[in-house]
Design an enzyme around this catalytic site. Sequence first.
Site, mmCIF file in Angstrom:
data_model
loop_
_atom_site.group_PDB
_atom_site.id
_atom_site.type_symbol
_atom_site.label_atom_id
_atom_site.label_comp_id
_atom_site.label_asym_id
_atom_site.label_seq_id
_atom_site.Cartn_x
_atom_site.Cartn_y
_atom_site.Cartn_z
ATOM 1 N N SER A 191 -0.308 -10.127 -0.642
ATOM 2 C CA SER A 191 -1.116 -11.355 -0.675
ATOM 3 C C SER A 191 -0.679 -12.266 -1.815
ATOM 4 O O SER A 191 -0.967 -13.463 -1.807
ATOM 5 C CB SER A 191 -2.599 -11.025 -0.863
ATOM 6 O OG SER A 191 -2.983 -10.082 0.101
ATOM 7 N N GLN B 279 -4.068 -21.855 19.243
ATOM 8 C CA GLN B 279 -4.944 -20.882 18.582
ATOM 9 C C GLN B 279 -4.940 -19.559 19.340
ATOM 10 O O GLN B 279 -5.320 -18.533 18.774
ATOM 11 C CB GLN B 279 -6.371 -21.443 18.500
ATOM 12 C CG GLN B 279 -6.464 -22.624 17.558
ATOM 13 C CD GLN B 279 -7.839 -23.283 17.542
ATOM 14 O OE1 GLN B 279 -8.834 -22.695 17.953
ATOM 15 N NE2 GLN B 279 -7.876 -24.510 17.054
ATOM 16 N N THR C 297 1.281 -5.202 4.144
ATOM 17 C CA THR C 297 1.143 -5.678 5.526
ATOM 18 C C THR C 297 0.596 -7.099 5.627
ATOM 19 O O THR C 297 0.856 -7.792 6.602
ATOM 20 C CB THR C 297 0.207 -4.765 6.334
ATOM 21 O OG1 THR C 297 -1.046 -4.664 5.657
ATOM 22 C CG2 THR C 297 0.795 -3.381 6.506
ATOM 23 N N ASP C 298 -0.182 -7.556 4.622
ATOM 24 C CA ASP C 298 -0.894 -8.830 4.785
ATOM 25 C C ASP C 298 0.032 -10.008 5.071
ATOM 26 O O ASP C 298 -0.275 -10.851 5.909
ATOM 27 C CB ASP C 298 -1.758 -9.134 3.563
ATOM 28 C CG ASP C 298 -3.050 -8.317 3.571
ATOM 29 O OD1 ASP C 298 -3.331 -7.674 4.603
ATOM 30 O OD2 ASP C 298 -3.763 -8.331 2.557
ATOM 31 N N THR D 232 0.810 -1.221 0.000
ATOM 32 C CA THR D 232 0.000 0.000 0.000
ATOM 33 C C THR D 232 0.842 1.271 0.000
ATOM 34 O O THR D 232 0.470 2.267 -0.604
ATOM 35 C CB THR D 232 -0.893 -0.006 1.273
ATOM 36 O OG1 THR D 232 -1.703 -1.180 1.236
ATOM 37 C CG2 THR D 232 -1.784 1.218 1.351
#
Length: 404
Positions: A73, A285, A103-104, A26
Amino acid sequence: GMSRRLSLSASGNVPRIVYVIYAGGTIGMKKTPDGFRPAPNYLKEQLAKMPEFEDPLMPRYEINEYDPLLDSSDMDPGDWKRIAEDIRDNYHRYDSFVVLHGTDTMAYTASALSFMLQNLGKMVILTGSQIPLGELRNDGRYNLITTMMIAGNYNIPEVCILFNDRLLRGNRSTKVDIWGLNAFHSFNYPPLATVGVDIEIVAEPLPMPEGPFHCISEMDPNIVAIRIFPGLSSATLKELVRGTSVKGIVLEAYGAGNIPERKKEYVNVLSECVSKGIVIVVCSQAPKGTINMDIYATGQALKHLGVISGYDMTIETALVKLMHLFGRNLSAEEVKIEMEKNLVGEVTLHKTSQKKALKPPPEDSNLLQSYHSTYKYFRPPQPETMHKDVVNVMEYDLIAKLGD
């Protein structure tokens, strides 16, 4: 304590030179009629307009803009390899390295670089932004200026992520916010530095390496992550791992490393995997805390199978570390041994072998005793967050009362 202010490097009048890899993301995107997209040379134009880069505290820099620029991504291990080898090829020409990245998957790339760049003696900082630099109000400018200041004046020999006001160890970081500006968090390791009025070192960085720098960039992506959830059938689990190519599984278990064990189905499927030579690493998790398979019967069931503890590693790092170790052509047994070592600050190992499982307290036991057994097993992993004397006094008191 650990906390101390960083003094700017005594490099005299020789400004440091930073090698900036612009991989995409971005930060350098341009507004087009179809929304924001990476545009060639746009980032360079934006930087040239920023007066901050003329400041004497700022290093000189050179930008290598990748073509095509990638949304993170779309990045895969081939892209990690390209970045790692780019740093390797320029390692001796520059003082430090900055990677501008989406950032992903930034946490995955940071983890991968931390394993690929062996004996790293220079700083590598990944940064990016949630809002493009070209927008009037953006976080890219702040992240970039802070990153360049740190890269130009300090040397923390690690792969880091700088985002918002924290410098984090890359292989401890996770993206936690999709829209907020504080996008990354390190749950199980303190930030390396916080950026406020001063830049303050918080956690002990890795020591300078002893051996020569080199790069091991091969990755074996035959790894799968499987999240346990109530209702996951053993038939489905079997399907997921039936592929002959799977060499390693990151099992996202509950809590401290628990899976359902009342029905033996899961255990049977996993046991079959282990006997086929698949390495299974158990992560939690829950992002904060560490795996301890000794506490509950549901965790012990896994331990007896020869499943490896991921301790407090992030899921991202557990996956990448498996890819890296198999990429080095290690055998399953060797991979197991290396997974349970702290190679580059990615994991906190704790000795659990002497601990016994928690048994329900006997009927006549009093509160103090049950408190003691709980206290003994769930000691906070970083006691320095509590006042040391208090911990010792509490412990001493209890031991005196109970005759440990």
